[in-house]
Design a protein around this motif. Structure first.
Motif, PDB file in Angstrom:
ATOM      1  N   HIS A 159       0.757  -9.629  22.265  1.00 54.41           N
ATOM      2  CA  HIS A 159       0.499  -8.875  21.032  1.00 54.41           C
ATOM      3  C   HIS A 159       1.267  -9.480  19.852  1.00 54.41           C
ATOM      4  O   HIS A 159       0.711  -9.659  18.771  1.00 54.41           O
ATOM      5  N   ARG A 160       2.548  -9.805  20.066  1.00 54.52           N
ATOM      6  CA  ARG A 160       3.365 -10.383  18.988  1.00 54.52           C
ATOM      7  C   ARG A 160       2.845 -11.745  18.555  1.00 54.52           C
ATOM      8  O   ARG A 160       2.939 -12.107  17.389  1.00 54.52           O
ATOM      9  N   GLU A 161       2.308 -12.508  19.500  1.00 52.01           N
ATOM     10  CA  GLU A 161       1.808 -13.846  19.201  1.00 52.01           C
ATOM     11  C   GLU A 161       0.392 -13.828  18.636  1.00 52.01           C
ATOM     12  O   GLU A 161      -0.133 -14.857  18.245  1.00 52.01           O
ATOM     13  N   GLY A 162      -0.244 -12.646  18.615  1.00 55.29           N
ATOM     14  CA  GLY A 162      -1.594 -12.541  18.077  1.00 55.29           C
ATOM     15  C   GLY A 162      -2.648 -13.118  19.004  1.00 55.29           C
ATOM     16  O   GLY A 162      -3.720 -13.535  18.563  1.00 55.29           O
ATOM     17  N   ALA A 213      -5.702 -13.268  21.349  1.00 50.41           N
ATOM     18  CA  ALA A 213      -6.910 -12.458  21.482  1.00 50.41           C
ATOM     19  C   ALA A 213      -7.412 -12.523  22.918  1.00 50.41           C
ATOM     20  O   ALA A 213      -7.487 -13.592  23.510  1.00 50.41           O
TER      21      ALA A 213
END
Length: 133
Positions: A56-59, A61
């Motif tokens: 989530h923090r690293e984005g 998908a």
């Protein structure tokens, strides 16, 4: 923590002393979330909590690129409905059209894209009609 543990001192007391000294210097007061409850305190235990948080923090998908672009096109349609000016509508559609055009030139891996570029003028006509009614 560059200080070495002196001989004859237990690791626990050595670490406790360093933590206490750092707290006295106020080094923990500027941390994100300082003084706030942990968000996951009431959540059920998840063995993969750290991995999910990192993703989530690293984005990262989870969707394949083609599905992510379809979702982005749906989000763009919703953003157009909420737009306040024609300039905003044009900007939203131009941005997503650029991405769709690039994906059509070089299809991403995964399921078929099944997307066509938005007709900006037709979308603007619909947007104006929705605003008038």
């Amino acid at each position: 923590m560059t200080e070495r543990k002196p001989p004859g001192v237990s690791f626990e007391s050595f670490v406790d002393r360093q933590i206490r000294q750092a707290a006295e210097r106020g080094e923990f007061e500027e941390l994100a979330g300082f003084g706030k409850p942990l968000a996951s305190l009431d959540a059920p235990y998840d063995e993969l909590w750290w991995i999910k948080g990192k993703l989530h923090r690293e984005g990262f998908a989870v969707l394949p690129p083609a599905l992510a672009l379809r979702k982005e096109a749906e989000d763009a349609r919703e953003a157009v409905a909420a737009a306040r000016t024609e300039r905003q509508v044009r900007d939203i559609l131009t941005e997503v059209n650029d991405k769709i055009r690039a994906a059509l030139r070089r299809p991403p891996p995964g399921p078929p894209l099944n997307l066509a570029e938005f007709d900006v003028e037709a979308e603007l006509t619909q947007w104006r009609a929705g605003r008038a009614g």
